[in-house]
Design a protein around this motif. Structure first.
Motif, short mmCIF file in Angstrom:
data_model
loop_
_atom_site.label_atom_id
_atom_site.label_comp_id
_atom_site.label_asym_id
_atom_site.label_seq_id
_atom_site.Cartn_x
_atom_site.Cartn_y
_atom_site.Cartn_z
N PHE A 2 -2.13 5.52 -18.60
CA PHE A 2 -2.41 6.14 -17.61
C PHE A 2 -1.96 7.45 -17.66
N GLY A 3 -1.39 7.77 -19.04
CA GLY A 3 -1.05 9.02 -19.70
C GLY A 3 0.31 9.52 -19.15
N MET A 4 1.13 8.58 -18.80
CA MET A 4 2.48 8.65 -18.28
C MET A 4 3.48 8.44 -19.22
N SER A 5 4.64 9.01 -19.12
CA SER A 5 5.55 8.85 -20.17
C SER A 5 6.41 7.61 -19.82
N PRO A 6 6.77 6.81 -20.71
CA PRO A 6 7.37 5.31 -20.24
C PRO A 6 8.91 5.74 -19.92
N ASP A 7 9.49 7.11 -20.33
CA ASP A 7 10.46 7.40 -19.91
C ASP A 7 10.77 8.40 -18.70
N ILE A 8 10.62 7.94 -17.32
CA ILE A 8 10.60 8.87 -16.28
C ILE A 8 11.97 8.67 -15.67
N PRO A 9 12.69 9.98 -15.44
CA PRO A 9 14.05 10.28 -14.94
C PRO A 9 14.49 9.75 -13.65
N LEU B 70 12.11 8.02 -10.49
CA LEU B 70 10.78 7.57 -10.00
C LEU B 70 10.45 7.89 -8.71
N GLN B 71 11.44 8.30 -7.71
CA GLN B 71 11.22 8.75 -6.71
C GLN B 71 10.36 10.01 -6.42
N LYS B 72 10.47 10.73 -7.39
CA LYS B 72 9.85 12.00 -7.39
C LYS B 72 8.42 12.04 -7.95
N LEU B 73 8.01 10.68 -8.28
CA LEU B 73 6.51 10.65 -8.62
C LEU B 73 5.69 10.93 -7.44
N SER B 74 4.26 11.32 -7.83
CA SER B 74 3.37 11.43 -6.65
C SER B 74 2.93 10.03 -6.35
N SER B 75 2.33 9.42 -5.00
CA SER B 75 2.27 8.23 -4.56
C SER B 75 1.06 7.50 -5.65
N GLY B 76 0.25 8.31 -6.28
CA GLY B 76 -0.71 7.55 -7.27
C GLY B 76 0.04 7.30 -8.47
N GLN B 77 1.14 8.08 -8.91
CA GLN B 77 1.79 7.74 -10.41
C GLN B 77 2.87 6.52 -9.65
N LYS B 78 3.42 6.64 -8.60
CA LYS B 78 3.99 5.53 -8.34
C LYS B 78 3.50 4.08 -8.47
N ARG B 79 2.19 4.26 -7.79
CA ARG B 79 1.39 3.01 -7.71
C ARG B 79 1.12 2.37 -9.40
N LYS B 80 0.99 3.47 -10.21
CA LYS B 80 0.68 3.27 -11.52
C LYS B 80 1.75 2.43 -11.92
N ALA C 61 0.86 -1.14 0.01
CA ALA C 61 -0.11 0.15 -0.09
C ALA C 61 0.72 1.27 -0.01
N GLU C 62 1.92 1.22 0.68
CA GLU C 62 2.88 2.52 0.76
C GLU C 62 4.09 1.92 0.63
N PHE C 63 4.86 2.60 -0.44
CA PHE C 63 6.11 2.30 -0.82
C PHE C 63 6.95 3.46 -1.60
N GLY C 64 8.28 3.39 -1.75
CA GLY C 64 8.90 4.38 -2.44
C GLY C 64 10.08 3.70 -3.43
N PHE C 65 10.28 4.26 -4.45
CA PHE C 65 11.25 3.84 -5.40
C PHE C 65 12.85 4.42 -4.86
N PRO D 93 -4.62 -1.09 -4.25
CA PRO D 93 -4.09 -0.22 -5.44
C PRO D 93 -4.75 0.97 -5.74
N LEU D 94 -6.11 1.14 -5.74
CA LEU D 94 -6.75 2.45 -6.07
C LEU D 94 -6.58 3.64 -5.08
N ASP D 95 -5.90 3.29 -3.94
CA ASP D 95 -5.85 4.72 -3.06
C ASP D 95 -4.83 5.66 -3.89
N GLY D 96 -5.13 6.74 -3.80
CA GLY D 96 -4.22 7.83 -4.49
C GLY D 96 -4.58 7.87 -5.85
N MET D 97 -5.34 7.32 -6.58
CA MET D 97 -5.73 7.17 -7.67
C MET D 97 -7.05 7.97 -8.10
#
Lengths: 269, 243
Positions: free
Chosen positions: A117-124, A126-136, A82-86, A155-159
């Motif tokens: 999800f409307g995200m770029s596959p090239d994320i420089p 990952l740690q800087k993403l929001s929690s919802g984006q990290k989940r995606k 439910a909670e994690f970080g890269f 998985p739906l939390d923060g989405m």
């Protein structure tokens, strides 16, 4: 198949979070795992993953004890906490380092998910993403890893609402027939049409597990002006929402929130 | 599924090195180079003796850099078993443990090479200023006395494995108890110095003491490796509610 035999777990011996659980998790199913806050949803997922070990009983995944954490069993499972970080690393680096551990990893699936999800596959980073984006990202990685068992904790939390819809679509389009997902959530209504099975954790640590088709055959869910003859009823604007024994033999859609209330209040055993 | 797969161990080693370097190997290389420069400059600035003495001190300081990777990677391996908190990497404990030693050996070898190059160049420049007539020959750091280097390697390995155990033991101090850890450290040191003490007391001769010390050191190295594996297993399996 994951088999739970007489599984109990407690953090303090006086109050078991999970009590004498006996049920199977089959292949090719989508399970909704729900329960009140603190009912033990995360605990159960961690038990299934082998992160924590049952105090009594055994959990076998395709015949292997999950507590052994052998590489083969871990490779068949993917747990999304439910909670994690890269770490501070790019998508490419993350894929390069972690995907080789999953023999069936399909990078295209991850790219599809991120694009959906409307995200770029090239994320420089990952740690800087929001929690919802990290989940995606992690959900995309989990689907791309093609594990036999996907264990998703909230998985739906923060989405946002559109993302929840995309989540359902991604799960349906990228899961294969042999894959199983166990999805913990307290917003069961979001997943009503997705689930094949439901697992409800009761406040006393016991479990209610059933397939949706069995429930639909056994009970009928409706709104009525009278609660007479109902197994369970709750007041609504137009009278009562009721669960009755299905004597007509016609299947009605299973209403998850009503079922949840009926199970936790002991009306449906 | 095999208990040990070389391919999986190599994949885990790559992951471990990246993770231990904070996913930035150039940054880690920069830090190592800075530490090496510090270890070289410190004796140059503080020692009164000649270049040989400064090199001796530099070598002693740099030896610390060679033994640090093992306990550092050991601690990282326990965390690296999870790419994000909660997720376990599908690799066996044996693969993870072997990869700790492999990565530590690689890190120590890279540090040694960098130390030799940076140290030798630095001291050569210093020699040119101190002895411009070229009376003293060029000396390669760590390779001035090959015999001494060969004797030092097993001792450095023993120290590194002992530090690994000490780190792990300190992590479990609440459960094990500080007194038990302190007693174990004392017993450990006593075991190492027993042959020398027996020799001083005149009970055994010098040769017997030397052989006994070598045997004790070999046994302790094997014990450390085994104990390290058991402690890693303890960290992997017996923590986080599994006590």
């Amino acid at each position: 198949m994951i088999t739970l035999s007489n599984v109990s777990y407690w953090y303090e011996k006086s109050s078991a979070v999970v009590r004498n659980m006996d049920f199977n998790i089959g292949h090719g199913r989508i399970y909704g795992l729900t329960g009140r806050n603190g009912a033990g949803k995360t605990t159960l997922l961690k038990l299934l993953y082998g992160e924590i070990f049952p105090k009594t009983g055994k959990i076998l995944a395709d015949g292997a004890d999950v507590s052994g954490r052998d590489a083969g069993t871990l490779g068949k499972m993917f747990f999304m906490p439910a909670e994690f970080g890269f770490g501070h690393l790019s998508t490419d680096r993350f894929i390069g380092l972690y995907s080789p551990f999953y023999a069936s990893f399909d990078e295209q699936v991850l790219k599809d998910c991120l694009e959906a999800f409307g995200m770029s596959p090239d994320i420089p980073d990952l740690q800087k993403l929001s929690s919802g984006q990290k989940r995606k990202v992690l959900l995309g990685f989990a689907l791309a890893a093609r594990p036999d068992y996907l264990l998703l904790d909230e998985p739906l939390d923060g989405m946002d609402i559109p993302s929840r819809d995309i989540f359902r679509k991604m799960l349906i389009s990228h899961m294969t027939d042999r894959q199983t997902a166990v999805i913990s959530t307290h917003t069961v209504a979001d997943m009503e049409n997705l689930l094949t099975d439901v697992i409800i954790l009761r406040p006393d640590g016991s479990v209610f597990a059933s397939s949706i088709s069995e429930l639909a055959a056994k009970y009928s869910f409706a709104e009525d002006i009278s609660a007479e003859g109902a197994v369970y009823s709750e007041p609504s604007a137009g009278g009562y929402r009721v669960i009755r024994k299905n004597i007509s033999g016609e299947d009605s859609p299973v209403r998850m929130e009503m079922l949840f209330n009926a199970v936790t209040k002991g009306a449906v055993k | 599924m095999k208990n040990f797969s070389f391919k999986r161990m190599m994949m885990f080693s790559r992951l471990l090195l990246n993770n231990a370097c904070g996913y930035s190997i150039p940054k880690a290389a920069g830090v190592i180079a800075a530490v090496i420069l510090f270890c070289i400059l410190l004796p140059v600035l503080t020692e009164d003796g000649g270049i040989r003495e400064m090199m001796d001190t530099s070598e002693n300081l740099l030896q610390v850099l060679l033994i640090i990777p093992l306990p550092w990677l050991f601690s990282a391996a326990i965390g690296t078993a999870r790419p994000v908190p909660g997720i376990m990497i599908p690799a066996t404990l044996t693969e993870k443990y072997v990869s700790v030693f492999l990565c530590a050996a690689a890190a120590a070898a890279v540090s040694l090479c960098a130390s030799v190059i940076i140290g030798t160049v630095s001291f050569e420049i210093l020699r040119h200023f101190t002895y411009p007539d070229g009376v003293q020959k060029m000396q390669i750091l760590f390779f001035r006395d090959t015999e001494s280097l060969l004797t030092d390697i097993p001792l450095l390995f023993l120290t590194a494995t002992a530090l690994q155990i000490l780190w792990a033991a300190l992590q479990t101090r609440r459960k094990t108890g500080k007194a038990v850890i302190a007693a174990a450290v004392c017993g450990y040191l006593l075991l190492i110095f027993t042959p020398a003490l027996l020799m001083t007391a005149g009970i055994i001769g010098q040769d017997a003491a030397r052989i006994s010390t070598a045997v004790v050191l070999c046994l302790l190295t094997v014990l450390n490796i085994r104990l390290g594996y058991l402690l890693m297993k303890h960290f992997e399996f017996d923590m986080g509610g599994n006590e």
